[in-house]
Design an enzyme around this catalytic site. Structure first.
Site, PDB file in Angstrom:
ATOM      1  N   GLU A  65     -13.732   6.747 -31.923  1.00 19.84           N
ATOM      2  CA  GLU A  65     -13.133   8.345 -31.074  1.00 19.84           C
ATOM      3  C   GLU A  65     -12.169   8.558 -31.022  1.00 19.84           C
ATOM      4  OE1 GLU A  65     -14.446   6.130 -27.403  1.00 19.84           O
ATOM      5  OE2 GLU A  65     -16.641   6.367 -28.604  1.00 19.84           O
ATOM      6  N   HIS A  98      -9.670   3.848 -32.750  1.00 17.84           N
ATOM      7  CA  HIS A  98     -10.368   3.436 -32.318  1.00 17.84           C
ATOM      8  C   HIS A  98     -11.431   4.323 -33.094  1.00 17.84           C
ATOM      9  CE1 HIS A  98     -14.605   4.074 -29.834  1.00 17.84           C
ATOM     10  NE2 HIS A  98     -13.881   2.985 -29.595  1.00 17.84           N
ATOM     11  N   GLY A 132     -22.610   3.337 -28.420  1.00 14.65           N
ATOM     12  CA  GLY A 132     -22.687   4.424 -27.370  1.00 14.65           C
ATOM     13  C   GLY A 132     -24.025   5.437 -27.466  1.00 14.65           C
ATOM     14  N   SER A 154     -22.719  -0.894 -28.946  1.00 12.10           N
ATOM     15  CA  SER A 154     -23.571  -1.350 -27.586  1.00 12.10           C
ATOM     16  C   SER A 154     -24.465  -2.811 -27.240  1.00 12.10           C
ATOM     17  CB  SER A 154     -25.626  -0.857 -28.155  1.00 12.10           C
ATOM     18  OG  SER A 154     -24.895   0.726 -28.453  1.00 12.10           O
ATOM     19  N   GLU A 199     -16.522  -1.863 -35.678  1.00 11.02           N
ATOM     20  CA  GLU A 199     -17.326  -1.435 -34.892  1.00 11.02           C
ATOM     21  C   GLU A 199     -18.375   0.336 -36.054  1.00 11.02           C
ATOM     22  OE1 GLU A 199     -16.461  -1.418 -30.294  1.00 11.02           O
ATOM     23  OE2 GLU A 199     -15.012   0.110 -31.614  1.00 11.02           O
ATOM     24  N   ASN A 211     -13.735  -1.586 -23.199  1.00 10.38           N
ATOM     25  CA  ASN A 211     -13.127  -0.825 -23.821  1.00 10.38           C
ATOM     26  C   ASN A 211     -13.777   0.315 -22.535  1.00 10.38           C
ATOM     27  OD1 ASN A 211     -12.057   1.391 -24.331  1.00 10.38           O
ATOM     28  ND2 ASN A 211     -12.854   1.383 -26.654  1.00 10.38           N
ATOM     29  N   TRP A 212     -12.928   0.436 -21.274  1.00 12.62           N
ATOM     30  CA  TRP A 212     -13.156   1.899 -20.800  1.00 12.62           C
ATOM     31  C   TRP A 212     -13.555   3.372 -21.527  1.00 12.62           C
ATOM     32  CZ3 TRP A 212     -11.148  -0.392 -14.877  1.00 12.62           C
ATOM     33  CH2 TRP A 212     -11.329  -1.346 -15.004  1.00 12.62           C
ATOM     34  N   LYS A 213     -12.897   3.615 -22.118  1.00 20.76           N
ATOM     35  CA  LYS A 213     -12.150   5.266 -22.523  1.00 20.76           C
ATOM     36  C   LYS A 213     -11.515   5.538 -21.342  1.00 20.76           C
ATOM     37  CE  LYS A 213     -16.320   3.570 -25.834  1.00 20.76           C
ATOM     38  NZ  LYS A 213     -16.822   4.060 -26.773  1.00 20.76           N
TER      39      LYS A 213
HETATM   40  P1  PGA Z   1     -19.998   1.257 -26.204  1.00 21.50           P
HETATM   41  O1  PGA Z   1     -18.861   0.840 -27.121  1.00 21.50           O
HETATM   42  O2  PGA Z   1     -20.522  -0.877 -26.014  1.00 21.50           O
HETATM   43  O3  PGA Z   1     -20.799   1.910 -25.072  1.00 21.50           O
HETATM   44  O4  PGA Z   1     -21.233   1.594 -27.678  1.00 21.50           O
HETATM   45  C1  PGA Z   1     -18.282   0.391 -27.940  1.00 21.50           C
HETATM   46  C2  PGA Z   1     -16.822   0.896 -28.346  1.00 21.50           C
HETATM   47  O5  PGA Z   1     -16.375   1.871 -28.606  1.00 21.50           O
HETATM   48  O6  PGA Z   1     -15.814   0.032 -27.915  1.00 21.50           O
END
Ligand code: PGA
Length: 248
Positions: A96, A94, A172, A212, A166, A9-11
């Site tokens: 976010e 997600h 993150g 992570s 998640e 997931n490159w965001k």
């Molecule tokens: P991360 O993000 O691997 O940087 O913790 C995971 C995600 O948000 O899908």
């Protein structure tokens, strides 16, 4: 047998040029045929990545979409627009997006239904906050998110849905859930699926862990009984790391 699915997931990272650089670095690398390898990129990079990786087994996913077919929804992208350019997956709900863009279980549900009808594979994200975990509400939160997010989906369709567990506190932050914690939550999600869709159907659903995940911990995570893949943010941005993840 559930085929593992490892998705980056490159965001909001990588320009088209940077995406193509990444594609170049992985296009001739060997990628395990025992996993579904996916990259979920920003909208603008989707078509270039589909084209650049068409001779590989890597599939491309979006990070969001709208639930309506078309219309006056400024700034949005529809399922059929994604489908048209060869996108096969879409991340839905997600944390976010729930946190910063007011995504709710209701919109998650509408988007999941729309994605399925457009023949896109939805990766539906659920997970608790730190406060919820510390006050022992993890299962209650997951149950509500799963039940509301997957309303009106048939037992026949549920196997096409991928769920990503998640925990928000692990995203993150460098703070990974222990593999036991992650597996426990994924097993609980599967028990909710069994209640909703029957045991047999629940056994077919792939449940990823995200938060992570990196090359150094993916193996242990993937060894867990109820974890069928990973959704990886930060560690999916470097081609060498991505290759290690999909070939864990
Ligand atoms: P991360 O993000 O691997 O940087 O913790 C995971 C995600 O948000 O899908």
């Amino acid at each position: 047998m559930r085929k593992p699915i490892i998705a980056g997931n490159w965001k909001m990272n990588k320009t088209i040029a940077e995406s193509l650089e990444f594609a170049k670095a992985i296009e001739s690398a060997s990628i395990s045929q025992n996993v579904d390898a996916v990259i979920c990129a920003p909208f603008l990079s989707l078509q270039p990545l589909v084209d650049a990786l068409k001779n590989t087994s890597v599939k491309i996913g979006a990070q969001n979409m709208h639930f309506e077919e078309s219309g006056a929804f400024t700034g949005e992208v529809s399922a059929s627009m994604l489908k048209e350019i060869g996108v096969e997956y879409v991340i839905i709900g997600h944390s976010e997006r729930r946190q910063y863009f007011a995504e709710t279980d209701e919109t998650v549900n509408k988007k999941t239904i729309k994605a399925l009808s457009a023949d896109l594979t939805p990766i539906v994200c659920v997970g608790e906050s730190l406060e919820e975990r510390e006050s022992d509400k993890t299962n209650a939160i997951l149950e509500v998110q799963v039940k509301n997010g997957l309303q009106n989906i048939s037992a026949g369709d549920i196997a096409k849905v991928v769920i990503a567990y998640e925990p928000i506190w692990a995203i993150g932050t460098g703070k990974t859930a222990t593999s036991e914690q992650a597996n426990e939550a994924c097993a609980f999600i599967r028990s909710v699926l069994a209640e909703l869709f029957g045991k047999e159907a629940s056994e077919q659903v792939r449940i990823q862990y995200g938060g992570s995940v990196k090359p150094s911990n993916i193996k242990e995570i993937m060894e867990q009984s109820d974890i069928d893949g990973a959704l990886v943010g930060g560690a999916s941005l470097l081609s060498e790391d991505y290759l290690q993840l999909v070939n864990y």
